[in-house]
Scaffold this active site. Structure first.
Site, PDB file in Angstrom:
ATOM      1  N   ARG A   1       0.840  -1.062  -0.188  1.00 41.65           N
ATOM      2  CA  ARG A   1       0.113   0.099  -0.100  1.00 41.65           C
ATOM      3  C   ARG A   1       0.877   1.142   0.077  1.00 41.65           C
ATOM      4  O   ARG A   1       1.509   1.457   0.968  1.00 41.65           O
ATOM      5  CB  ARG A   1      -0.854  -0.074   1.260  1.00 41.65           C
ATOM      6  CG  ARG A   1      -1.697  -1.277   1.651  1.00 41.65           C
ATOM      7  CD  ARG A   1      -2.249  -1.129   3.023  1.00 41.65           C
ATOM      8  NE  ARG A   1      -3.192  -2.252   3.416  1.00 41.65           N
ATOM      9  CZ  ARG A   1      -3.484  -2.247   4.552  1.00 41.65           C
ATOM     10  NH1 ARG A   1      -3.294  -1.490   5.297  1.00 41.65           N
ATOM     11  NH2 ARG A   1      -4.327  -3.407   4.799  1.00 41.65           N
TER      12      ARG A   1
ATOM     13  N   ARG B   1       9.350   6.655   5.081  1.00 36.18           N
ATOM     14  CA  ARG B   1       9.147   8.230   5.478  1.00 36.18           C
ATOM     15  C   ARG B   1       9.356   8.518   6.676  1.00 36.18           C
ATOM     16  O   ARG B   1      10.109   9.529   7.108  1.00 36.18           O
ATOM     17  CB  ARG B   1       7.661   8.556   5.081  1.00 36.18           C
ATOM     18  CG  ARG B   1       7.258   8.727   3.531  1.00 36.18           C
ATOM     19  CD  ARG B   1       5.921   8.687   3.270  1.00 36.18           C
ATOM     20  NE  ARG B   1       5.329  10.132   3.775  1.00 36.18           N
ATOM     21  CZ  ARG B   1       4.134  10.217   4.107  1.00 36.18           C
ATOM     22  NH1 ARG B   1       3.286   9.225   3.822  1.00 36.18           N
ATOM     23  NH2 ARG B   1       3.678  11.551   4.400  1.00 36.18           N
TER      24      ARG B   1
ATOM     25  N   ASP C   1       1.152   5.220   0.164  1.00 30.29           N
ATOM     26  CA  ASP C   1       0.336   6.260   0.708  1.00 30.29           C
ATOM     27  C   ASP C   1      -0.063   7.260  -0.231  1.00 30.29           C
ATOM     28  O   ASP C   1       0.487   7.302  -1.546  1.00 30.29           O
ATOM     29  CB  ASP C   1       1.181   6.911   1.749  1.00 30.29           C
ATOM     30  CG  ASP C   1       1.263   6.128   3.160  1.00 30.29           C
ATOM     31  OD1 ASP C   1       0.594   5.145   3.540  1.00 30.29           O
ATOM     32  OD2 ASP C   1       2.302   6.361   3.656  1.00 30.29           O
TER      33      ASP C   1
ATOM     34  N   TYR D   1      12.340   0.674  -2.193  1.00 33.13           N
ATOM     35  CA  TYR D   1      11.900   2.044  -2.360  1.00 33.13           C
ATOM     36  C   TYR D   1      13.187   2.931  -2.447  1.00 33.13           C
ATOM     37  O   TYR D   1      14.297   2.854  -1.969  1.00 33.13           O
ATOM     38  CB  TYR D   1      11.202   2.627  -1.001  1.00 33.13           C
ATOM     39  CG  TYR D   1       9.848   1.835  -0.827  1.00 33.13           C
ATOM     40  CD1 TYR D   1       8.654   2.769  -1.231  1.00 33.13           C
ATOM     41  CD2 TYR D   1       9.374   0.679  -0.275  1.00 33.13           C
ATOM     42  CE1 TYR D   1       7.403   2.264  -1.127  1.00 33.13           C
ATOM     43  CE2 TYR D   1       8.397   0.181  -0.253  1.00 33.13           C
ATOM     44  CZ  TYR D   1       7.279   1.077  -0.690  1.00 33.13           C
ATOM     45  OH  TYR D   1       6.014   0.450  -0.351  1.00 33.13           O
TER      46      TYR D   1
END
Length: 248
Positions: free
Chosen positions: A49, A195, A51, A109
């Site tokens: 998922r 993050r 964001d 990522y």
């Protein structure tokens, strides 16, 4: 029969991957295109998922259909139906029990940081207003390999059974004179984890947190002790890996 879809998207106009009651999502947009083309309701399950505002250079999702499909034709038709900010690269037939989320062996990522104001990458890189010590940030990043419980970097009140992850790669590298990228790879990620890690590493880079302090943040297992989450627009999911024996 089950199929994997390899796709990419610019997350700017979406409330993340997962279907939301209050806005457009990538998952819903993809399901709508598939359902239109195949003329029946199609459910899609993603590898993770992302964001709101987060991008994917490569996301993988799976769907089921009752007969064999021409994978090249499906990809072509979907690209005609999908908006310009979502692209399907490939559709592959997989084993019936293959799962885009649970069978993934790693995800990678990248988070981009700009060291000066840049009008052409403002939607895809974050510009902090303090000078950062990337050598110190790399030193702190290497401590991530010593831990598996990353509760301190997880969004609160999620439905996961464990906050354990195995981080395989975590490094800041210089892209050019004005841009750096943090690349992190793990077997799984918690909600908001990348993050939050970047936000805490930035505290190290600003001199507000020591390397030992960064370790203590992880060991505290408390989201409140970590740094603020950095903005989502500079984060990209870039790769998802699977065992070869899933594919037909």
């Amino acid at each position: 029969m089950r199929y994997f879809i390899y796709l990419a998207y610019d997350g700017t106009n979406y409330h993340g991957w997962q279907i939301q009651p209050n806005g457009d999502s990538v998952q819903e947009t993809l399901m709508r295109a598939l359902s239109t083309f195949l003329r029946q309701e199609i459910e899609v399950v993603g590898a993770g998922r992302t964001d709101a505002g987060v991008h994917a250079r490569l996301m993988v999702a799976h769907f089921d259909f009752g007969r064999e499909l021409d994978c090249m034709m499906v990809a072509d038709k979907l690209n005609r139906l999908l908006p310009p900010d979502i692209a399907v690269y490939e559709v592959k037939r997989v084993k019936e029990d293959a799962h885009a989320r649970f069978d993934a062996t790693y995800r990678t990522y990248k988070y981009y940081v700009a060291t000066r104001k840049e009008p052409f990458n403002r939607h895809y890189a974050w510009r902090p207003y303090n000078a950062l010590d990337f050598d110190k940030m790399n030193e702190a990043a290497r401590t991530l390999f010593d831990y598996t419980d990353f509760t301190s970097f997880s969004k609160l009140h999620t439905d996961v059974k464990t906050n354990n992850c195995k981080i395989m790669h975590a490094e800041w590298t210089k892209v050019n004179e004005t841009e750096w990228v943090f690349t992190v790879q793990a077997d799984r990620f918690l909600r908001n984890m990348v993050r939050a890690i970047v936000g805490t590493l930035v505290e190290v880079g600003r001199g507000k947190l020591t390397i030992e302090g960064f370790r203590k943040v992880i060991e505290n297992k408390d989201r409140g002790s970590a740094g603020s989450s950095v903005p989502g627009h500079a984060l990209f999911l870039v790769d998802v890996g699977y065992p070869d024996d899933l594919f037909i």
